[in-house]
Design a protein around this motif. Structure first.
Motif, short mmCIF file in Angstrom:
data_model
loop_
_atom_site.label_atom_id
_atom_site.label_comp_id
_atom_site.label_asym_id
_atom_site.label_seq_id
_atom_site.Cartn_x
_atom_site.Cartn_y
_atom_site.Cartn_z
N ALA A 184 0.80 -1.23 0.00
CA ALA A 184 0.00 0.00 0.00
C ALA A 184 0.83 1.28 0.00
CB ALA A 184 -0.95 0.01 1.20
N LEU A 185 2.07 1.21 0.50
CA LEU A 185 2.91 2.41 0.57
C LEU A 185 3.38 2.81 -0.83
CD1 LEU A 185 3.69 3.86 3.24
CD2 LEU A 185 5.97 2.90 2.96
N LYS A 186 3.33 4.11 -1.14
CA LYS A 186 3.66 4.60 -2.48
C LYS A 186 4.94 5.44 -2.44
CE LYS A 186 -1.27 4.82 -3.55
NZ LYS A 186 -2.42 5.71 -3.90
N GLU A 187 5.96 4.97 -3.11
CA GLU A 187 7.24 5.66 -3.09
C GLU A 187 7.16 6.97 -3.85
OE1 GLU A 187 11.98 4.57 -3.48
OE2 GLU A 187 10.46 3.13 -4.14
N GLY A 188 7.73 8.03 -3.27
CA GLY A 188 7.76 9.34 -3.92
C GLY A 188 6.48 10.12 -3.79
N GLU A 189 5.49 9.60 -3.05
CA GLU A 189 4.21 10.27 -2.90
C GLU A 189 3.88 10.45 -1.41
OE1 GLU A 189 1.02 8.50 -5.13
OE2 GLU A 189 2.39 7.68 -6.64
N TRP A 190 2.84 11.24 -1.15
CA TRP A 190 2.32 11.34 0.20
C TRP A 190 1.57 10.05 0.54
CZ3 TRP A 190 3.62 14.89 3.68
CH2 TRP A 190 4.16 16.10 3.24
N ASN A 191 1.75 9.57 1.76
CA ASN A 191 1.10 8.35 2.22
C ASN A 191 0.34 8.62 3.51
OD1 ASN A 191 2.27 5.84 0.56
ND2 ASN A 191 3.91 7.35 0.80
N ARG A 192 -0.90 8.17 3.53
CA ARG A 192 -1.77 8.44 4.68
C ARG A 192 -1.75 7.26 5.66
NH1 ARG A 192 -5.92 8.95 2.08
NH2 ARG A 192 -7.12 7.06 2.55
N LEU A 193 -1.49 7.57 6.91
CA LEU A 193 -1.59 6.62 8.01
C LEU A 193 -2.78 7.01 8.88
CD1 LEU A 193 -0.54 4.44 10.05
CD2 LEU A 193 0.85 6.28 11.07
N THR A 194 -3.62 6.04 9.18
CA THR A 194 -4.75 6.27 10.08
C THR A 194 -4.71 5.21 11.18
OG1 THR A 194 -6.11 7.20 8.30
CG2 THR A 194 -7.27 6.43 10.25
N ILE A 195 -4.91 5.66 12.41
CA ILE A 195 -4.91 4.79 13.58
C ILE A 195 -6.22 5.01 14.34
CG2 ILE A 195 -3.71 4.11 15.69
CD1 ILE A 195 -1.25 5.69 14.59
N LYS A 196 -6.94 3.93 14.62
CA LYS A 196 -8.15 4.01 15.43
C LYS A 196 -7.96 3.19 16.69
CE LYS A 196 -13.13 2.94 15.37
NZ LYS A 196 -14.22 2.33 14.56
N VAL A 197 -8.16 3.84 17.84
CA VAL A 197 -7.97 3.18 19.14
C VAL A 197 -9.22 3.38 19.98
CG1 VAL A 197 -6.55 3.05 21.21
CG2 VAL A 197 -5.48 3.61 19.03
N GLN A 198 -9.82 2.27 20.40
CA GLN A 198 -10.97 2.31 21.31
C GLN A 198 -10.78 1.22 22.35
OE1 GLN A 198 -14.35 2.20 18.36
NE2 GLN A 198 -15.09 3.90 19.62
N GLY A 199 -10.66 1.63 23.61
CA GLY A 199 -10.39 0.65 24.65
C GLY A 199 -9.07 -0.04 24.37
N ASP A 201 -8.66 -2.02 21.74
CA ASP A 201 -8.69 -2.40 20.33
C ASP A 201 -7.99 -1.35 19.47
OD1 ASP A 201 -9.91 -4.56 18.59
OD2 ASP A 201 -10.65 -2.78 17.55
N VAL A 202 -7.03 -1.79 18.65
CA VAL A 202 -6.24 -0.89 17.81
C VAL A 202 -6.28 -1.38 16.37
CG1 VAL A 202 -3.93 0.04 17.36
CG2 VAL A 202 -4.67 -0.36 19.72
N LYS A 203 -6.59 -0.47 15.45
CA LYS A 203 -6.58 -0.79 14.02
C LYS A 203 -5.83 0.29 13.27
CE LYS A 203 -10.96 -3.32 14.10
NZ LYS A 203 -12.37 -3.36 13.66
N THR A 204 -5.19 -0.10 12.16
CA THR A 204 -4.47 0.87 11.33
C THR A 204 -4.84 0.68 9.87
OG1 THR A 204 -2.54 -0.55 10.96
CG2 THR A 204 -2.50 0.85 12.92
N TRP A 205 -4.62 1.75 9.10
CA TRP A 205 -4.83 1.74 7.65
C TRP A 205 -3.68 2.50 6.98
CZ3 TRP A 205 -8.42 2.24 11.33
CH2 TRP A 205 -9.57 1.44 11.27
N ASN A 207 -3.03 4.36 3.41
CA ASN A 207 -3.70 4.83 2.19
C ASN A 207 -5.06 4.17 2.02
OD1 ASN A 207 -1.60 6.60 1.40
ND2 ASN A 207 -0.45 4.88 0.51
N GLY A 208 -5.76 4.00 3.13
CA GLY A 208 -7.10 3.43 3.11
C GLY A 208 -7.15 1.91 3.14
N VAL A 209 -6.00 1.25 3.05
CA VAL A 209 -5.95 -0.21 3.05
C VAL A 209 -5.83 -0.71 4.49
CG1 VAL A 209 -4.68 -2.26 2.30
CG2 VAL A 209 -4.90 -0.27 0.76
N PRO A 210 -6.71 -1.60 4.96
CA PRO A 210 -6.60 -2.13 6.32
C PRO A 210 -5.27 -2.83 6.53
CG PRO A 210 -8.74 -2.69 5.37
CD PRO A 210 -7.90 -2.14 4.24
N ALA A 211 -4.64 -2.57 7.68
CA ALA A 211 -3.33 -3.15 7.97
C ALA A 211 -3.39 -3.97 9.26
CB ALA A 211 -2.27 -2.05 8.05
N ALA A 212 -3.18 -3.34 10.41
CA ALA A 212 -3.11 -4.08 11.67
C ALA A 212 -4.44 -4.12 12.40
CB ALA A 212 -2.05 -3.44 12.57
#
Length: 247
Positions: A184-199, A201-205, A207-212
């Motif tokens: 999902a990571l794009k070389e030479g471009e801006w890359n978006r990291l998103t982290i959601k934490v509730q209690g 439970d932790v999830k990451t994305w 560039n919009g692609v689900p990761a952890a």
């Protein structure tokens, strides 16, 4: 008639079993990390199948766009500066890893997002619910970090969860189910990291692609954010759109 509870249990077992498919392309990294203190059992790893959260309303910027008020570097001498609304971090050869850390240290449940671009390749990441150990004048950052490793390695674990200074990877992206995230990571471009934490439970994305999808045991219930520049010979990373929505 087969009871519903049996069907539900069967579906759950199938889901759990499906999570444990190590990817043969990751074998050298499996060999390196599988015996670390934090290494998860592949059969017990959860898979993030959730769509990236909406990133519009309710977010607050974490930088004022002009300077680094409200933040301070911890751990080393790598340089951070505010330039034209961005934060730029530059590796200083010989310096330990350095974390530009929020002075506020009680973030609990949130959605965090930012964009990152590598001007010069180098390991990086975003600490969240981070902690600080002090021994004399020495301060050590520890806790969960959303890995953003750049492009110098072939493993593609950006978006995985690393246990900084506390025993290695909590959630490596070494399963077959992580194949899309590893690309999902794009070389030479801006890359978006998103982290959601509730209690716990932790999830990451990436560039919009689900990761952890990692579950803490309650050790890291709150803490601060930190932008990492890793120790090394070189590296330069830019951040923009660093925002948080508390839940």
């Amino acid at each position: 008639m087969i009871c519903r509870c049996f069907l539900a249990a069967t579906a759950l077992l199938a889901s759990v079993a499906g999570a444990g498919e190590l990817d043969p392309s990751q074998q050298k990294w499996i060999d390196k990390y599988e015996k670390q203190q934090n290494a998860p059992n592949p059969a017990e790893m959860l898979i993030n199948t959730e769509s990236e959260p909406a990133l519009g309303e309710g977010f607050e910027p974490l930088f004022n766009g002009k300077n680094l008020d409200g933040w301070r570097p911890i751990g080393g001498e790598c340089k951070f500066e505010a330039v034209d609304g961005e934060v730029i971090g530059t590796c200083v050869p010989g310096s330990p890893s350095t974390y530009l850390s929020s002075e506020r240290d009680d973030y609990k449940d949130f959605i965090f997002t930012c964009e990152m671009k590598w001007e010069e390749d180098g390991n990086s990441g975003v600490m969240f619910r981070a902690k600080l150990r002090k021994k004399g004048d020495k301060e050590t950052v520890y806790g969960p970090q959303a890995e953003m490793e750049g492009f110098s390695q072939d493993r593609g674990w950006s978006g995985g969860i690393y246990g900084q200074s506390c025993g290695g990877y909590f959630y490596p992206l070494w399963l077959k189910q992580h194949a899309e995230a590893r690309q999902a990571l794009k070389e030479g471009e801006w890359n978006r990291l998103t982290i959601k934490v509730q209690g716990n439970d932790v999830k990451t994305w990436i560039n919009g692609v689900p990761a952890a999808h990692w579950q803490d045991d309650g050790t890291y219930a709150e803490g601060y954010f930190g932008l990492q520049i890793h120790s090394g010979k070189s590296g330069k990373v830019r951040w923009k759109g660093v925002r948080v929505k508390e839940l």
